[in-house]
Design an enzyme around this catalytic site. Structure first.
Site, PDB file in Angstrom:
ATOM      1  N   GLU A 164       0.785  -1.230   0.000  1.00  0.00           N
ATOM      2  CA  GLU A 164       0.000   0.000   0.000  1.00  0.00           C
ATOM      3  C   GLU A 164       0.824   1.292   0.000  1.00  0.00           C
ATOM      4  O   GLU A 164       0.813   2.055   0.977  1.00  0.00           O
ATOM      5  CB  GLU A 164      -0.964  -0.001   1.190  1.00  0.00           C
ATOM      6  CG  GLU A 164      -1.997  -1.102   1.112  1.00  0.00           C
ATOM      7  CD  GLU A 164      -3.006  -1.066   2.247  1.00  0.00           C
ATOM      8  OE1 GLU A 164      -4.058  -1.705   2.108  1.00  0.00           O
ATOM      9  OE2 GLU A 164      -2.741  -0.394   3.272  1.00  0.00           O
ATOM     10  N   GLU A 356      -5.543  -8.573   0.702  1.00  0.00           N
ATOM     11  CA  GLU A 356      -6.254  -8.206   1.934  1.00  0.00           C
ATOM     12  C   GLU A 356      -7.719  -7.986   1.621  1.00  0.00           C
ATOM     13  O   GLU A 356      -8.060  -7.367   0.620  1.00  0.00           O
ATOM     14  CB  GLU A 356      -5.715  -6.915   2.566  1.00  0.00           C
ATOM     15  CG  GLU A 356      -4.368  -7.011   3.223  1.00  0.00           C
ATOM     16  CD  GLU A 356      -3.985  -5.709   3.918  1.00  0.00           C
ATOM     17  OE1 GLU A 356      -4.903  -4.914   4.280  1.00  0.00           O
ATOM     18  OE2 GLU A 356      -2.774  -5.466   4.094  1.00  0.00           O
TER      19      GLU A 356
END
Length: 450
Positions: A164, A356
């Site tokens: 991320e 995720e």
């Protein structure tokens, strides 16, 4: 019942700083999160990851719980400063041995380790040397990656470079709510982001050059998606433009981050949106950043409702009052696990792994000693049905990692948010399998969602 492909990978994930604890033990160096947690008002109620879930000392039992659930894979991250306390230079043997033992324990239980090399715990000593603003960070990261690959690649074959960048650059360097807590100008923010992408490329080069077993390499950016307001062609096209767009004043997009590693250039829309703030760099940088990837990981949770405005351009449409939200106040939007993989694969032509997905819920242990998180089960079922729908329509999705294997330190939220399949009592470190863990185990066993 929706079946999943025969070799589909079912796993769960966690990150080093969020679960390991042992922050000041066995030679570990400081990270920028150790720094931020000591700044008043930065983390909810002053919480820190000093102890967290004490996974550093309890990993053997934790892997046993993963086995009880039936996980096929576990996505872990390595703490850069635990292995290289100063970020570069001398290796901390005790820190490296921890991951060596963890990998061995996972494999002994039939669980495949997927190793994320950077999940936000940047070494404090390297932050003092400029952090991601210093172009040398790409070589610092490459040195660290070579250390990890040299130790683990005789057993580990699944590698993820960065987790991320939208968050550790956007929240960490623009908004200042995450470590290192900076609020920089756009020129500096985009420069730090460029250096992070350069570090990703160097990491892929190192993995492919040094791995002792054939590696499978990807990364795990935020997977921005959306849901079309209707099934009309105009709304679907508006969603496509939204998902592939770059908006001035925002880093929350797919393509500014995804185009360089996969396509070898920044998107034209992004160059227009960011204008003079775009960093200057030699052409050789894109040659380094754009390395062959085996899969495109996406961390995906919630998404907006998007329709075509009067001018045909995409616009976000507010959802109705009372729309379901998680404990994090994120809207529940299962269809984004259909549209996200579909549109990202359409653009990048790579296999997708959901690295995720999950929900925060206000779980607690009931009087019967169990954790009845029926809403999480319903959430996961809805999302996985949409993922199965995408696969049935030909989207090449190779795996799904639930976030998270256990409740943990949720960054600026401290211990307020519980994402885990396993409940953790942080005062006693007692673990309790939630109902969702047992349900997820049945999904894995059947390789299907009902």
């Amino acid at each position: 019942m929706i079946p999943f492909p025969e070799k589909f990978v079912w796993g769960a994930a966690a990150a080093a700083y969020q679960i390991e604890g042992a922050a000041f033990e066995d030679g570990r160096g400081l990270s920028v999160w150790d720094m931020l947690c000591r700044q008043p008002g930065k983390v909810w109620r002053g919480h820190a990851g000093d102890v967290a879930c004490d996974h550093y000392h309890r990993f053997r039992d934790d892997v046993g719980l993963m086995r009880r659930i039936g996980l096929q894979a576990y996505r872990l991250s390595v703490s850069w400063p635990r292995v290289l306390p100063e970020g570069v230079g001398a290796v901390n043997a005790r820190g490296l041995d921890f991951y060596d033992q963890l990998v061995d324990k996972l494999l002994s239980q039939g669980i495949d380790p997927w190793v994320t090399l950077f999940h936000w715990d940047f070494p404090y000593d390297l932050f003092l040397r400029g952090g991601w603003l210093n172009r040398d960070c790409a070589n610092w990261f490459a040195e660290y990656v070579q250390t990890i690959v040299g130790k683990l690649s005789d057993r580990v074959t699944k590698w993820i470079t960065l987790n991320e960048p939208q968050c550790f650059i956007g929240l960490g360097h623009l908004q200042g709510t995450h470590a290192p807590g900076l609020q920089l100008g756009w020129e500096e923010v985009l420069l730090a982001g460029h250096h992070a992408l350069l570090a990703h490329g160097r990491a892929v080069q190192v993995i492919r050059a040094c791995a002792r077993k054939p590696p499978s390499v990807g990364w795990a950016p935020v997977g921005f998606a959306g849901v079309p307001a209707t099934s009309s062609e105009s709304d679907v096209e508006a969603l496509r433009k939204h998902v592939n767009g770059v908006r001035a004043g925002s880093l929350w997009n797919n393509v500014w981050w995804g185009d360089p590693p996969v396509l070898g250039h920044y998107p034209e829309e992004g160059l227009r949106a960011y204008g003079r703030a775009v960093p200057r760099y030699p052409a050789s940088d894109m040659e380094t950043i754009c390395q062959p990837l085996d899969f495109y990981g996406i961390n995906i949770y919630t998404s907006p409702l998007v329709g075509a405005g009067a001018d045909g351009e995409p616009e976000e449409i507010p959802r109705s009052a009372g729309w379901p939200v998680t404990h994090f106040q994120w809207e529940v939007t299962p269809e984004n696990l259909y549209w996200g993989p579909k549109l990202l694969q359409e653009r990048y032509r790579l296999p997708i792994v959901v690295t995720e997905n999950g929900m925060s819920h206000n779980d607690w242990v009931g009087l019967d000693g169990k954790v009845h998180d029926s809403q999480r089960i319903d959430f996961l079922r809805r999302y996985l049905l949409q993922l199965g729908r995408a696969i049935a329509e030909g989207v090449d999705v190779r795996g799904y990692f639930q976030w998270s294997i256990m409740d943990n330190f949720e960054w600026a939220e401290g211990y307020k948010q519980r994402f885990g399949l396993i409940h953790v009592d942080y005062a006693t470190q007692v673990r309790t399998l939630k109902d969702s863990a047992l349900w997820f185990g049945e999904v894995i066993r059947k390789n299907a969602v009902e």
